[in-house]
Design a protein around this motif. Structure first.
Motif, short mmCIF file in Angstrom:
data_model
loop_
_atom_site.label_atom_id
_atom_site.label_comp_id
_atom_site.label_asym_id
_atom_site.label_seq_id
_atom_site.Cartn_x
_atom_site.Cartn_y
_atom_site.Cartn_z
N GLU A 26 44.83 42.66 42.65
CA GLU A 26 45.59 43.80 43.18
C GLU A 26 44.93 44.31 44.46
OE1 GLU A 26 47.54 46.05 39.30
OE2 GLU A 26 45.45 46.46 39.83
N ILE A 27 43.61 44.46 44.39
CA ILE A 27 42.87 44.99 45.53
C ILE A 27 42.94 44.04 46.72
CG2 ILE A 27 40.53 45.52 46.34
CD1 ILE A 27 40.06 46.77 43.55
N LEU B 146 52.16 38.01 41.04
CA LEU B 146 50.89 38.10 40.32
C LEU B 146 51.12 38.62 38.91
CD1 LEU B 146 47.72 38.24 40.13
CD2 LEU B 146 47.94 40.57 41.08
N TYR B 147 51.89 39.69 38.79
CA TYR B 147 52.14 40.28 37.48
C TYR B 147 52.89 39.31 36.56
CZ TYR B 147 50.74 44.85 39.35
OH TYR B 147 50.04 45.90 39.88
N ARG B 148 53.89 38.64 37.08
CA ARG B 148 54.65 37.70 36.25
C ARG B 148 53.76 36.56 35.76
NH1 ARG B 148 59.65 39.42 36.18
NH2 ARG B 148 60.68 40.25 38.05
N GLU B 149 52.92 36.09 36.63
CA GLU B 149 52.00 35.00 36.27
C GLU B 149 51.05 35.42 35.16
OE1 GLU B 149 47.96 33.39 38.29
OE2 GLU B 149 49.70 33.46 39.60
N ARG B 150 50.47 36.62 35.28
CA ARG B 150 49.50 37.07 34.28
C ARG B 150 50.17 37.47 32.97
NH1 ARG B 150 44.80 37.64 37.30
NH2 ARG B 150 45.07 36.04 38.91
N LEU B 151 51.41 37.97 33.06
CA LEU B 151 52.13 38.30 31.83
C LEU B 151 52.39 37.07 30.98
CD1 LEU B 151 54.88 41.03 32.46
CD2 LEU B 151 53.09 41.02 30.72
N LYS B 152 52.68 35.95 31.63
CA LYS B 152 52.91 34.72 30.88
C LYS B 152 51.67 34.33 30.08
CE LYS B 152 56.26 32.70 34.12
NZ LYS B 152 56.50 31.61 35.10
N ILE B 153 50.50 34.63 30.63
CA ILE B 153 49.25 34.26 29.96
C ILE B 153 48.94 35.17 28.79
CG2 ILE B 153 46.75 34.05 30.30
CD1 ILE B 153 47.35 33.34 33.25
#
Length: 233
Positions: free
Chosen positions: A150-151, A7-14
């Protein structure tokens, strides 16, 4: 948890390009810092109660990432800092209103309930200076919405906001519309419109700095502890 890292890697790319572009055009004290990522202990799934406590924001997060903690897209390093600081006991050497009351709540609940506590923030991207900045907030809300995800992954059954009313803006933008009912002096129960959040018992009080200033921490925090205990399994 692999799903959380993905999830974090995906959102960081954005969000990556937007934060880098923003930081190119502002003075050092206004630059965006590294996003606030969390992780969980290895035995997280063994606890019957999972309590997530939200603070406001962490300015200058991940100074170890270099360049005065300016945003650097250092996901692995940032998670390791969280693990070292929070999960592995770094907070034990920290005092001050927020950590004093956080640890007080955690200790009181863990003495009676099978619980694990996670620390999170309602503002996931802070700044190098103090407080928050409209432009960074707008980038966050538009390109870095991940708290509900996250939740959904971590499945807390109790959420506590130590944020006060000034951060309702962040709560609404990250969690969606909500209603709040004052259930005792300076403690509100939160009810979210999002179906994914309705089953989670959620409470809010002032940030501990404000509780100290108002002289209320000695009454409000014990009352909050009782509410959390009653919400636990």
């Amino acid at each position: 948890m692999d799903e959380l890292i993905s999830l974090y890697r995906e959102r960081l790319k954005i969000v990556d390009g937007h934060l880098k572009e923003y930081n190119l055009n502002v003075p050092p004290e206004k630059k965006a810092t590294n996003p606030f990522f969390i992780t969980i202990p290895d035995d997280y799934g063994s606890y019957s109660n999972r309590i997530m406590i939200f603070g406001q924001e962490t300015n200058g997060w991940c100074n170890e990432c270099g360049n005065n903690s300016e945003y650097s897209n250092s996901l692995d390093k940032s998670i390791e800092i969280y693990r070292k600081f929070y999960l592995n006991g770094g907070i034990n050497s920290y005092s001050g209103p927020f950590w004093n009351e956080f640890k007080r709540i955690r200790k009181a609940i863990q003495e009676h309930k099978n619980t694990v506590f996670l620390w999170n923030n309602v503002n996931k991207i802070g700044r190098i200076g103090k407080g928050n900045i409209k432009e960074i907030n707008e980038i966050q809300f538009r390109y870095f919405q991940l708290i509900r995800d996250e939740i959904e992954l971590l499945k807390p059954n109790v959420i506590v906001f130590l944020t006060g009313s000034d951060y309702d803006y962040f709560i609404e933008n990250n969690f969606g519309k909500f209603k709040q009912t004052e259930i005792s002096d300076s403690i509100w129960e939160i009810s979210f419109n999002d179906d994914r959040l309705k089953s989670i018992k959620s409470f809010k009080t002032y940030h501990p700095n404000a509780l100290y200033f108002k002289g209320k921490n000695r009454t409000v925090i014990p009352n909050l502890i009782n509410e959390i205990k009653n919400a636990c399994i």
